[in-house]
Motif scaffolding. Structure first.
Motif, PDB file in Angstrom:
ATOM      1  N   GLY A   1      48.243  39.626  62.337  1.00  0.00           N
ATOM      2  CA  GLY A   1      48.483  38.616  63.358  1.00  0.00           C
ATOM      3  C   GLY A   1      48.258  37.204  62.871  1.00  0.00           C
ATOM      4  N   GLN A   2      48.090  37.024  61.548  1.00  0.00           N
ATOM      5  CA  GLN A   2      47.892  35.683  60.981  1.00  0.00           C
ATOM      6  C   GLN A   2      49.214  35.123  60.464  1.00  0.00           C
ATOM      7  OE1 GLN A   2      44.532  35.448  58.276  1.00  0.00           O
ATOM      8  NE2 GLN A   2      43.284  36.837  59.515  1.00  0.00           N
ATOM      9  N   GLU A   3      49.212  33.846  60.109  1.00  0.00           N
ATOM     10  CA  GLU A   3      50.459  33.159  59.770  1.00  0.00           C
ATOM     11  C   GLU A   3      50.445  32.553  58.372  1.00  0.00           C
ATOM     12  OE1 GLU A   3      51.128  30.304  62.818  1.00  0.00           O
ATOM     13  OE2 GLU A   3      51.398  31.812  64.407  1.00  0.00           O
ATOM     14  N   ASP A   4      49.447  32.840  57.563  1.00  0.00           N
ATOM     15  CA  ASP A   4      49.357  32.270  56.219  1.00  0.00           C
ATOM     16  C   ASP A   4      50.263  33.064  55.285  1.00  0.00           C
ATOM     17  OD1 ASP A   4      48.696  31.252  53.743  1.00  0.00           O
ATOM     18  OD2 ASP A   4      46.545  31.152  54.155  1.00  0.00           O
TER      19      ASP A   4
ATOM     20  N   ILE B   1      43.137  35.837  55.495  1.00  0.00           N
ATOM     21  CA  ILE B   1      43.738  36.627  54.417  1.00  0.00           C
ATOM     22  C   ILE B   1      43.265  36.120  53.063  1.00  0.00           C
ATOM     23  CG2 ILE B   1      45.901  37.263  53.296  1.00  0.00           C
ATOM     24  CD1 ILE B   1      47.242  37.195  56.030  1.00  0.00           C
ATOM     25  N   SER B   2      43.180  34.810  52.915  1.00  0.00           N
ATOM     26  CA  SER B   2      42.764  34.234  51.633  1.00  0.00           C
ATOM     27  C   SER B   2      41.326  34.628  51.302  1.00  0.00           C
ATOM     28  CB  SER B   2      42.886  32.712  51.675  1.00  0.00           C
ATOM     29  OG  SER B   2      42.105  32.167  52.739  1.00  0.00           O
ATOM     30  N   LYS B   3      40.457  34.690  52.316  1.00  0.00           N
ATOM     31  CA  LYS B   3      39.077  35.100  52.090  1.00  0.00           C
ATOM     32  C   LYS B   3      39.015  36.577  51.715  1.00  0.00           C
ATOM     33  CE  LYS B   3      34.557  34.950  52.238  1.00  0.00           C
ATOM     34  NZ  LYS B   3      33.776  34.302  51.163  1.00  0.00           N
ATOM     35  N   TYR B   4      39.825  37.380  52.388  1.00  0.00           N
ATOM     36  CA  TYR B   4      39.849  38.815  52.058  1.00  0.00           C
ATOM     37  C   TYR B   4      40.303  39.014  50.614  1.00  0.00           C
ATOM     38  CZ  TYR B   4      40.749  43.814  52.203  1.00  0.00           C
ATOM     39  OH  TYR B   4      40.733  45.152  51.931  1.00  0.00           O
ATOM     40  N   LEU B   5      41.238  38.198  50.154  1.00  0.00           N
ATOM     41  CA  LEU B   5      41.718  38.309  48.773  1.00  0.00           C
ATOM     42  C   LEU B   5      40.567  38.092  47.790  1.00  0.00           C
ATOM     43  CD1 LEU B   5      43.997  38.646  46.739  1.00  0.00           C
ATOM     44  CD2 LEU B   5      44.547  36.213  47.048  1.00  0.00           C
ATOM     45  N   ASP B   6      39.680  37.152  48.093  1.00  0.00           N
ATOM     46  CA  ASP B   6      38.512  36.921  47.227  1.00  0.00           C
ATOM     47  C   ASP B   6      37.594  38.151  47.233  1.00  0.00           C
ATOM     48  OD1 ASP B   6      39.409  34.373  46.639  1.00  0.00           O
ATOM     49  OD2 ASP B   6      38.230  33.426  48.244  1.00  0.00           O
ATOM     50  N   ILE B   7      37.370  38.710  48.436  1.00  0.00           N
ATOM     51  CA  ILE B   7      36.528  39.908  48.554  1.00  0.00           C
ATOM     52  C   ILE B   7      37.137  41.055  47.765  1.00  0.00           C
ATOM     53  CG2 ILE B   7      35.609  41.633  50.172  1.00  0.00           C
ATOM     54  CD1 ILE B   7      35.655  39.416  52.324  1.00  0.00           C
ATOM     55  N   TYR B   8      38.440  41.203  47.880  1.00  0.00           N
ATOM     56  CA  TYR B   8      39.137  42.293  47.198  1.00  0.00           C
ATOM     57  C   TYR B   8      39.027  42.161  45.680  1.00  0.00           C
ATOM     58  CZ  TYR B   8      43.052  44.729  45.063  1.00  0.00           C
ATOM     59  OH  TYR B   8      43.820  45.500  44.235  1.00  0.00           O
ATOM     60  N   ARG B   9      39.256  40.953  45.172  1.00  0.00           N
ATOM     61  CA  ARG B   9      39.208  40.757  43.710  1.00  0.00           C
ATOM     62  C   ARG B   9      37.816  41.060  43.156  1.00  0.00           C
ATOM     63  NH1 ARG B   9      42.807  35.183  43.841  1.00  0.00           N
ATOM     64  NH2 ARG B   9      44.852  36.191  43.504  1.00  0.00           N
ATOM     65  N   LYS B  10      36.795  40.684  43.902  1.00  0.00           N
ATOM     66  CA  LYS B  10      35.445  40.983  43.466  1.00  0.00           C
ATOM     67  C   LYS B  10      35.197  42.485  43.443  1.00  0.00           C
ATOM     68  CE  LYS B  10      30.567  40.227  44.607  1.00  0.00           C
ATOM     69  NZ  LYS B  10      29.612  39.635  45.573  1.00  0.00           N
ATOM     70  N   ARG B  11      35.634  43.175  44.510  1.00  0.00           N
ATOM     71  CA  ARG B  11      35.430  44.617  44.579  1.00  0.00           C
ATOM     72  C   ARG B  11      36.248  45.342  43.504  1.00  0.00           C
ATOM     73  NH1 ARG B  11      33.119  47.817  48.382  1.00  0.00           N
ATOM     74  NH2 ARG B  11      31.875  45.913  48.540  1.00  0.00           N
ATOM     75  N   LEU B  12      37.423  44.834  43.221  1.00  0.00           N
ATOM     76  CA  LEU B  12      38.262  45.447  42.187  1.00  0.00           C
ATOM     77  C   LEU B  12      37.562  45.427  40.837  1.00  0.00           C
ATOM     78  CD1 LEU B  12      41.100  46.722  41.836  1.00  0.00           C
ATOM     79  CD2 LEU B  12      41.918  44.448  41.174  1.00  0.00           C
ATOM     80  N   GLY B  13      36.880  44.335  40.547  1.00  0.00           N
ATOM     81  CA  GLY B  13      36.144  44.252  39.294  1.00  0.00           C
ATOM     82  C   GLY B  13      34.978  45.219  39.254  1.00  0.00           C
ATOM     83  N   GLU B  14      34.364  45.452  40.406  1.00  0.00           N
ATOM     84  CA  GLU B  14      33.201  46.339  40.468  1.00  0.00           C
ATOM     85  C   GLU B  14      33.567  47.811  40.290  1.00  0.00           C
ATOM     86  OE1 GLU B  14      30.642  43.517  43.593  1.00  0.00           O
ATOM     87  OE2 GLU B  14      31.666  45.340  44.284  1.00  0.00           O
ATOM     88  N   ILE B  15      34.757  48.196  40.750  1.00  0.00           N
ATOM     89  CA  ILE B  15      35.109  49.630  40.711  1.00  0.00           C
ATOM     90  C   ILE B  15      36.036  49.966  39.542  1.00  0.00           C
ATOM     91  CG2 ILE B  15      34.770  49.967  43.170  1.00  0.00           C
ATOM     92  CD1 ILE B  15      38.304  49.840  41.903  1.00  0.00           C
ATOM     93  N   SER B  16      36.390  48.977  38.752  1.00  0.00           N
ATOM     94  CA  SER B  16      37.328  49.226  37.653  1.00  0.00           C
ATOM     95  C   SER B  16      36.830  50.345  36.747  1.00  0.00           C
ATOM     96  CB  SER B  16      37.515  47.944  36.835  1.00  0.00           C
ATOM     97  OG  SER B  16      38.433  48.167  35.781  1.00  0.00           O
ATOM     98  N   GLY B  17      37.685  51.337  36.508  1.00  0.00           N
ATOM     99  CA  GLY B  17      37.340  52.462  35.656  1.00  0.00           C
ATOM    100  C   GLY B  17      36.533  53.540  36.355  1.00  0.00           C
ATOM    101  N   ARG B  18      36.283  53.415  37.657  1.00  0.00           N
ATOM    102  CA  ARG B  18      35.482  54.405  38.386  1.00  0.00           C
ATOM    103  C   ARG B  18      36.214  54.909  39.624  1.00  0.00           C
ATOM    104  NH1 ARG B  18      31.391  53.119  40.936  1.00  0.00           N
ATOM    105  NH2 ARG B  18      31.675  50.884  41.241  1.00  0.00           N
ATOM    106  N   THR B  19      37.502  55.187  39.462  1.00  0.00           N
ATOM    107  CA  THR B  19      38.308  55.519  40.637  1.00  0.00           C
ATOM    108  C   THR B  19      38.785  56.965  40.667  1.00  0.00           C
ATOM    109  OG1 THR B  19      40.322  54.736  39.532  1.00  0.00           O
ATOM    110  CG2 THR B  19      39.087  53.145  40.867  1.00  0.00           C
ATOM    111  N   SER B  20      38.314  57.809  39.760  1.00  0.00           N
ATOM    112  CA  SER B  20      38.637  59.245  39.769  1.00  0.00           C
ATOM    113  C   SER B  20      40.134  59.514  39.809  1.00  0.00           C
ATOM    114  CB  SER B  20      37.963  59.936  40.965  1.00  0.00           C
ATOM    115  OG  SER B  20      36.577  59.749  40.943  1.00  0.00           O
ATOM    116  N   GLY B  21      40.883  58.666  39.127  1.00  0.00           N
ATOM    117  CA  GLY B  21      42.327  58.868  39.061  1.00  0.00           C
ATOM    118  C   GLY B  21      43.100  58.336  40.241  1.00  0.00           C
ATOM    119  N   LEU B  22      42.428  57.794  41.249  1.00  0.00           N
ATOM    120  CA  LEU B  22      43.104  57.219  42.412  1.00  0.00           C
ATOM    121  C   LEU B  22      43.515  55.785  42.103  1.00  0.00           C
ATOM    122  CD1 LEU B  22      40.613  58.535  45.109  1.00  0.00           C
ATOM    123  CD2 LEU B  22      42.913  59.402  44.683  1.00  0.00           C
TER     124      LEU B  22
END
Length: 557
Positions: A173-176, A208-229
């Motif tokens: 429902g956002q417009e960015d 959305i822009s703030k969520y993108l920052d949260i996502y990028r941080k989490r992506l770095g934390e789980i890199s290589g630990r995703t059990s093939g997903l």
């Protein structure tokens, strides 16, 4: 219109896929089955749903069959008899129903049938209308690329970048538009990842822009630990799950439970009553999961995407997996009817069947031994046998033998019972040599016990005799029947139904061996008991009478 899409309500935020929908419509117009092929999480099922919605006026029947497991497929397909008006009973043979349903599809028009998540063309052979017949449409979704021949294959991959960005804006429902484009690109335009992210943003109101920052941080934390997903999916699911954990442990428990069940129509109404690992009320947990897109809740039916289930499972350690697996099969077993003679319980058995299969497979994957899993598989095997799904019963009972060997030991009487039941199914399927092996081993296990159960030995010996006779080993069959007869005559007396059954079996072998006098004596004794206790119209009585008549005919010839 008869609509079995009700458990698959359209995603109100469905966006794009215009090219695929056009190709799908064209393929169905040509008359052949259309296969939507792609990895999990690409929205294949959603595309099938959308086609049915957009073209709703073209169909009088919209039907949905789960095809990920051959046993579930057979049961779901048999369920089509009701909307088609095909006469049937709860205990109607599944193979007979499948033939009638296939004929109906070939002779009628204006229907749409979806086979969801089919692993290969082979599993659908007896269910698909023959080429050139029928006036309906068949859509198949599959992860497997091996669909050659008469199938129109349509590849389903990530969304187009512009479609992905529009999808996010619709969900949030956002417009960015610029931030939406960047997040869609970061999520690799994966439909399921976009849906989870959009639900989180829509509920929390985070930009959305703030969520993108949260996502990028989490992506770095789980890199290589995703059990093939897919990493994008794991990152967004972790973000959503973390917030659920902060507000509702019940939600986390529900997600964990779902990892041990089939993905659709989760039977929470039953499991809440029987599972020791769930709270008495899970409504707050359901709300927390639903608001963040982790479950799909359309009134009563509740579903979880298989990738979300896989992720929830991957987050459990080995001990937690065993605890949840054991409790899940216990809960499903408590709900799966223990009295299969009552046909009124069979609809609930059909509903629970996918979950019984999924939960017991988890027990096997973990190489656990489990009395609840053993009891559940035994009930499922008997249910499928009585429904006429012999291939499904064979598969379940073979699994049960392995599980009980692990739990009880190879020489335990429970394993003998499993082998006896499996042998009975194999005999009906015509695999006589395998049936003989099962009965011989079951008999040997019973004989080796410290205190052998002679009545069970009689049952095993009688079953072995039946197979030996079919294999042409009349001498071996006679010895087996004589043994069963001696035990039952001693246990029940000469005028008992069990004794009469053994006598009739012995008589049939003696007749085949040419001992007509011995056969006549056995038939007469059996007939006298059957007529006295069962009456002249019972099939046992009639069989003994027919055997006597055949002897008279042989003597006159």
């Amino acid at each position: 219109m008869i609509d079995f899409f009700l458990a698959h309500q359209r995603n109100p935020h469905f966006t794009g896929r215009s090219s695929i929908l056009k190709d799908l419509k064209g393929a169905l117009t040509e008359g052949g089955p259309a296969v939507l092929i792609g990895p999990d999480g690409m929205g294949k099922s959603a595309i099938a749903e959308e086609h049915g919605r957009v073209n709703v006026t073209e169909y009088d029947f919209r039907l949905w069959v789960r095809a990920w497991d051959a046993t579930v497929l057979a049961t779901d397909y048999a369920g089509l008899a009701e909307p088609f008006g095909i006469p049937h009973q709860e205990d109607s043979d599944l193979q007979d129903l499948a033939s009638s349903i296939r004929t109906w599809l070939e002779e009628n028009e204006r229907w749409l049938l979806v086979f969801d998540d089919a692993p290969s063309p082979e599993v659908l052979e007896e269910y698909l209308p023959r080429p050139g017949s029928g006036g309906g449409g068949v859509i198949i979704t599959s992860k497997s690329p091996g669909w050659d021949g008469d199938f129109a294959k349509i590849e389903v991959g990530p969304l187009d970048p512009s479609e992905a960005a529009s999808f996010l804006l619709s969900l949030t429902g956002q417009e960015d538009a610029e931030a939406s484009k960047k997040l869609a690109e970061a999520l690799e335009s994966l439909p399921l990842a976009l849906e989870l992210a959009g639900a989180y943003i829509g509920w929390t109101g985070v930009p959305i822009s703030k969520y993108l920052d949260i996502y990028r941080k989490r992506l770095g934390e789980i890199s290589g630990r995703t059990s093939g997903l897919p990493e994008a999916l794991v990152a967004v699911a972790d973000i959503s799950t973390e917030q659920v954990r902060a507000v509702s442990q019940e939600g986390i428990d529900l997600l964990r439970l779902s990892a041990f069940l089939a993905a659709e129509d989760l039977p929470l109404d039953l499991l809440v009553k029987t599972s020791a690992l769930l709270a008495d009320s899970v409504e707050m947990g359901l709300m927390a999961l639903d608001r963040r897109g982790l479950v799909r809740r359309d009134e009563e039916p509740l579903s979880v995407h298989p990738l979300i289930q896989a992720l929830a499972y991957s987050r459990l350690d080995d001990g937690e997996r065993k605890t949840w697996a054991d409790e899940t099969v216990r809960a499903i077993g408590g709900a799966f009817s223990t009295y299969l003679g009552d046909l009124s319980t069979w609809p609930e058995c059909a509903r629970l069947l996918p979950h019984a299969l999924a939960s017991s497979e988890k027990v096997e994957d973990l190489r656990m031994g489990s009395e609840p899993a053993s009891l559940l598989l035994n009930q499922v095997g008997l249910y499928l046998h009585r429904r006429g799904d012999l291939a499904g019963a064979r598969n379940v009972l073979e699994r049960l033998v392995v599980l009980d060997e692990r739990f009880y030991g190879r020489g335990h009487p429970e394993v003998a019972t499993d082998l006896n039941n499996l042998g009975s199914v194999l005999r009906v399927l015509g695999d006589l040599r395998a049936a003989k092996g099962c009965f011989e081993r079951a008999l040997a296990i019973e004989e080796a016990q410290d205190a052998p159960d002679r009545l069970k030995i009689a049952i095993r010996a009688n079953n072995l005799g039946t197979v030996l006779r079919s294999l042409g080993d009349l001498t071996g069959a006679l010895a087996a029947f004589e043994r069963a007869l001696a035990i039952d005559r001693e246990a029940y007396g000469p005028n008992h139904l069990k004794t009469a059954i053994r006598l009739n079996n012995r008589g049939e072998v003696l007749q085949e061996m040419g001992d007509l006098d011995g056969a006549k004596e056995s038939y007469q004794l059996a007939f006298r008991v059957f007529e006295q206790f069962l009456g002249p119209g019972h099939h046992y009585t009639q069989r003994a009478r027919e055997n006597l008549d055949s002897l008279s005919q042989s003597e006159s010839d």
